[in-house]
Design a protein around this motif. Structure first.
Motif, PDB file in Angstrom:
ATOM      1  N   UNK A 233      13.693   5.548  17.454  1.00 37.89           N
ATOM      2  CA  UNK A 233      12.670   5.091  18.398  1.00 37.89           C
ATOM      3  C   UNK A 233      12.248   3.642  18.184  1.00 37.89           C
ATOM      4  N   UNK A 234      12.089   3.239  16.928  1.00 36.36           N
ATOM      5  CA  UNK A 234      11.602   1.880  16.685  1.00 36.36           C
ATOM      6  C   UNK A 234      12.716   0.851  16.548  1.00 36.36           C
ATOM      7  N   UNK A 235      13.958   1.284  16.405  1.00 32.15           N
ATOM      8  CA  UNK A 235      15.093   0.353  16.296  1.00 32.15           C
ATOM      9  C   UNK A 235      15.979   0.526  17.532  1.00 32.15           C
ATOM     10  N   UNK A 236      16.060  -0.505  18.319  1.00 35.39           N
ATOM     11  CA  UNK A 236      16.907  -0.498  19.516  1.00 35.39           C
ATOM     12  C   UNK A 236      18.142  -1.342  19.240  1.00 35.39           C
ATOM     13  N   UNK A 237      19.316  -0.775  19.493  1.00 38.14           N
ATOM     14  CA  UNK A 237      20.569  -1.497  19.288  1.00 38.14           C
ATOM     15  C   UNK A 237      20.993  -2.161  20.588  1.00 38.14           C
ATOM     16  N   UNK A 238      21.619  -3.311  20.449  1.00 40.63           N
ATOM     17  CA  UNK A 238      22.098  -4.066  21.603  1.00 40.63           C
ATOM     18  C   UNK A 238      23.615  -3.990  21.654  1.00 40.63           C
ATOM     19  N   UNK A 239      24.157  -3.876  22.873  1.00 38.29           N
ATOM     20  CA  UNK A 239      25.605  -3.795  23.073  1.00 38.29           C
ATOM     21  C   UNK A 239      26.244  -5.160  22.919  1.00 38.29           C
ATOM     22  N   UNK A 240      27.525  -5.146  22.540  1.00 36.85           N
ATOM     23  CA  UNK A 240      28.321  -6.374  22.552  1.00 36.85           C
ATOM     24  C   UNK A 240      28.364  -6.845  24.009  1.00 36.85           C
ATOM     25  N   UNK A 241      28.053  -8.090  24.246  1.00 28.63           N
ATOM     26  CA  UNK A 241      27.951  -8.606  25.613  1.00 28.63           C
ATOM     27  C   UNK A 241      29.289  -8.580  26.346  1.00 28.63           C
ATOM     28  N   UNK A 242      30.402  -8.708  25.625  1.00 28.25           N
ATOM     29  CA  UNK A 242      31.704  -8.782  26.277  1.00 28.25           C
ATOM     30  C   UNK A 242      32.284  -7.393  26.568  1.00 28.25           C
ATOM     31  N   UNK A 243      32.461  -6.573  25.524  1.00 31.28           N
ATOM     32  CA  UNK A 243      33.168  -5.300  25.708  1.00 31.28           C
ATOM     33  C   UNK A 243      32.238  -4.113  25.935  1.00 31.28           C
ATOM     34  N   UNK A 244      30.996  -4.238  25.554  1.00 30.65           N
ATOM     35  CA  UNK A 244      29.985  -3.197  25.738  1.00 30.65           C
ATOM     36  C   UNK A 244      30.331  -1.877  25.059  1.00 30.65           C
ATOM     37  N   UNK A 245      31.204  -1.909  24.042  1.00 33.93           N
ATOM     38  CA  UNK A 245      31.576  -0.674  23.363  1.00 33.93           C
ATOM     39  C   UNK A 245      31.022  -0.587  21.944  1.00 33.93           C
ATOM     40  N   UNK A 246      30.541  -1.686  21.397  1.00 34.91           N
ATOM     41  CA  UNK A 246      29.991  -1.726  20.042  1.00 34.91           C
ATOM     42  C   UNK A 246      28.527  -2.141  20.133  1.00 34.91           C
ATOM     43  N   UNK A 247      27.723  -1.640  19.203  1.00 41.25           N
ATOM     44  CA  UNK A 247      26.294  -1.982  19.207  1.00 41.25           C
ATOM     45  C   UNK A 247      25.895  -2.617  17.882  1.00 41.25           C
TER      46      UNK A 247
END
Length: 171
Positions: free
Chosen positions: A25-39
């Motif tokens: 809940x308190x940690x939000x992961x961001x996607x890789x901007x290019x492939x969107x498969x890794x966070x």
């Protein structure tokens, strides 16, 4: 009655590809901007993991580009055939309008209807209105009726027909 697949999908959590911190809940992961498969949990983790991820990322981006590039459109601007629900051809010769019901139907459905009837009495595949192929006066009267009620399909078809005959004044 849930399956194993549903259970694993609901319990799967995303983790940072660099440090392994899981998303809560308190940690939000961001996607890789290019492939969107890794966070990633932070920009520093993304920068640290970039050398290992770079080759896979480029490969995935190329795959995504090909998927987008070669994906068939869901429909054309002309819409779908009301019988088979396939997109109508952009070539107006391959999808004629029926003068009886003002529906644009693909040639495949037209041929199937003619073959089903044995090539004898011609009937509209949509509304089953029977008429002869040679009777142009009935067709013109029906198209004019549809034009009088401002049917855009009939107006377009009439303009195409007049434009091909060279009568640009009435097109």
């Amino acid at each position: 009655m849930s399956t194993d697949l549903e259970e694993t999908a609901s319990t799967t959590s995303w983790c940072c590809a660099s440090c392994g911190i899981c998303q809560v809940d308190d940690i939000k992961l961001k996607k890789c901007a290019a492939c969107k498969s890794i966070r990633y949990c932070s920009i520093t983790c993304q920068r640290e993991h970039r050398p290992q991820h770079k080759a896979d990322c480029k490969k995935r981006v190329a795959e995504l580009r090909d998927e987008i590039l070669f994906r068939q459109p869901e429909s054309s601007h002309l819409g779908d055939c009301p019988i088979c629900l396939l997109p109508l051809s952009l070539d107006v010769q391959k999808s004629p309008m029926q003068s009886c019901c003002s529906k644009v139907i693909c040639n495949g459905c037209m041929v199937a209807s003619i073959l089903h009837k044995g090539g004898k009495n011609y009937a509209c595949p949509f509304c089953r209105h029977e008429y002869s192929k040679d009777d142009k006066t009935e067709t013109d009267v029906n198209v004019m009726k549809r034009i009088e009620v401002n049917d855009p399909v009939a107006i377009r078809e009439s303009a195409i027909r007049h434009g091909k005959s060279g009568d640009l004044g009435t097109a």
